[in-house]
Design a protein around this motif. Structure first.
Motif, PDB file in Angstrom:
ATOM      1  N   GLY A 192       0.800  -1.331  -0.056  1.00  0.00           N
ATOM      2  CA  GLY A 192       0.127   0.087  -0.100  1.00  0.00           C
ATOM      3  C   GLY A 192       0.795   1.258  -0.082  1.00  0.00           C
ATOM      4  O   GLY A 192       1.845   1.523   0.694  1.00  0.00           O
ATOM      5  N   VAL A 193       0.397   1.998  -1.181  1.00  0.00           N
ATOM      6  CA  VAL A 193       1.097   3.613  -0.992  1.00  0.00           C
ATOM      7  C   VAL A 193       0.015   4.481  -1.123  1.00  0.00           C
ATOM      8  O   VAL A 193      -1.409   4.056  -1.397  1.00  0.00           O
ATOM      9  N   THR A 194       0.291   5.831  -1.153  1.00  0.00           N
ATOM     10  CA  THR A 194      -0.935   6.797  -1.300  1.00  0.00           C
ATOM     11  C   THR A 194      -1.558   6.717  -2.634  1.00  0.00           C
ATOM     12  O   THR A 194      -0.816   6.302  -3.663  1.00  0.00           O
ATOM     13  N   PRO A 195      -2.906   6.602  -2.376  1.00  0.00           N
ATOM     14  CA  PRO A 195      -3.617   6.427  -3.659  1.00  0.00           C
ATOM     15  C   PRO A 195      -3.728   7.613  -4.653  1.00  0.00           C
ATOM     16  O   PRO A 195      -3.455   8.782  -4.134  1.00  0.00           O
ATOM     17  N   CYS A 196      -3.724   7.265  -5.801  1.00  0.00           N
ATOM     18  CA  CYS A 196      -3.882   8.380  -6.809  1.00  0.00           C
ATOM     19  C   CYS A 196      -5.319   9.182  -6.625  1.00  0.00           C
ATOM     20  O   CYS A 196      -6.299   8.633  -6.054  1.00  0.00           O
ATOM     21  N   THR A 197      -5.352  10.557  -7.050  1.00  0.00           N
ATOM     22  CA  THR A 197      -6.515  11.313  -6.881  1.00  0.00           C
ATOM     23  C   THR A 197      -7.617  10.816  -7.636  1.00  0.00           C
ATOM     24  O   THR A 197      -8.696  11.067  -7.171  1.00  0.00           O
ATOM     25  N   GLY A 198      -7.282  10.057  -8.709  1.00  0.00           N
ATOM     26  CA  GLY A 198      -8.449   9.671  -9.450  1.00  0.00           C
ATOM     27  C   GLY A 198      -9.188   8.574  -8.670  1.00  0.00           C
ATOM     28  O   GLY A 198     -10.416   8.263  -8.636  1.00  0.00           O
ATOM     29  N   LEU A 199      -8.383   7.501  -8.092  1.00  0.00           N
ATOM     30  CA  LEU A 199      -9.003   6.710  -7.099  1.00  0.00           C
ATOM     31  C   LEU A 199      -9.669   7.101  -6.039  1.00  0.00           C
ATOM     32  O   LEU A 199     -11.065   6.795  -5.640  1.00  0.00           O
ATOM     33  N   ILE A 200      -9.268   8.070  -5.309  1.00  0.00           N
ATOM     34  CA  ILE A 200      -9.905   8.842  -4.326  1.00  0.00           C
ATOM     35  C   ILE A 200     -11.351   9.136  -4.616  1.00  0.00           C
ATOM     36  O   ILE A 200     -12.342   8.954  -3.934  1.00  0.00           O
ATOM     37  N   LYS A 201     -11.238   9.992  -5.757  1.00  0.00           N
ATOM     38  CA  LYS A 201     -12.539  10.612  -6.343  1.00  0.00           C
ATOM     39  C   LYS A 201     -13.738   9.568  -6.585  1.00  0.00           C
ATOM     40  O   LYS A 201     -14.870   9.728  -6.426  1.00  0.00           O
ATOM     41  N   MET A 202     -13.296   8.408  -7.216  1.00  0.00           N
ATOM     42  CA  MET A 202     -14.103   7.281  -7.671  1.00  0.00           C
ATOM     43  C   MET A 202     -14.688   6.811  -6.391  1.00  0.00           C
ATOM     44  O   MET A 202     -15.934   6.397  -6.300  1.00  0.00           O
ATOM     45  N   VAL A 203     -14.066   6.251  -5.371  1.00  0.00           N
ATOM     46  CA  VAL A 203     -14.387   5.751  -4.154  1.00  0.00           C
ATOM     47  C   VAL A 203     -15.375   6.775  -3.503  1.00  0.00           C
ATOM     48  O   VAL A 203     -16.324   6.338  -2.956  1.00  0.00           O
ATOM     49  N   LYS A 204     -15.111   7.960  -3.265  1.00  0.00           N
ATOM     50  CA  LYS A 204     -15.753   8.995  -2.765  1.00  0.00           C
ATOM     51  C   LYS A 204     -17.449   9.007  -3.291  1.00  0.00           C
ATOM     52  O   LYS A 204     -18.317   9.338  -3.062  1.00  0.00           O
ATOM     53  N   ASP A 205     -17.329   8.713  -4.746  1.00  0.00           N
ATOM     54  CA  ASP A 205     -18.455   8.717  -5.667  1.00  0.00           C
ATOM     55  C   ASP A 205     -19.207   7.660  -5.456  1.00  0.00           C
ATOM     56  O   ASP A 205     -20.533   7.419  -5.402  1.00  0.00           O
ATOM     57  N   VAL A 206     -18.725   6.245  -5.280  1.00  0.00           N
ATOM     58  CA  VAL A 206     -19.454   5.126  -5.372  1.00  0.00           C
ATOM     59  C   VAL A 206     -19.483   4.338  -3.918  1.00  0.00           C
ATOM     60  O   VAL A 206     -20.554   3.588  -3.811  1.00  0.00           O
TER      61      VAL A 206
END
Length: 114
Positions: free
Chosen positions: A37-51
């Protein structure tokens, strides 16, 4: 029965949906779980916050390996903390050690200033 949180580490939006559907009460967002595990990319953060409809905490870890960070790595981590705040993650998962294996109190306390 005592209440508890079930936090699941995920590294994809699909995993977030599956974790939430199966009883997770909180997500730990990570990039590249296969290497720890490392810092997630912004795209993943945004997707997870959406779903996902449960709190999502982002790990702040610039690389795999130990938790002793150079000055440049620490600067990167501070920028990641700011970015995660802007993306409105629900919390952070982070920490730093000294070269002799103790908590790096000075750096760990600095995270609270961002």
């Amino acid at each position: 029965m005592k209440d508890f949180n079930l936090e699941i580490c995920i590294d994809s939006a699909e995993s977030a949906i599956i974790a939430a559907a199966n009883g997770a009460t909180r997500l730990e967002l990570c990039g590249h779980l296969m290497i720890g595990g490392v810092t997630p990319c912004t795209g993943l953060i945004k997707m997870v916050k959406d779903v996902a409809n449960i709190p999502a905490y982002a790990i702040i870890r610039p690389r795999f390996g130990d938790f002793v960070y150079s000055d440049l790595e620490f600067e990167q981590m501070k920028r990641d903390v700011v970015a995660c705040r802007e993306l409105m993650v629900d919390g952070l998962v982070l920490g730093a050690l000294t070269p002799d294996g103790h908590l790096d109190i000075e750096r760990n306390l600095l995270y609270h200033t961002f």
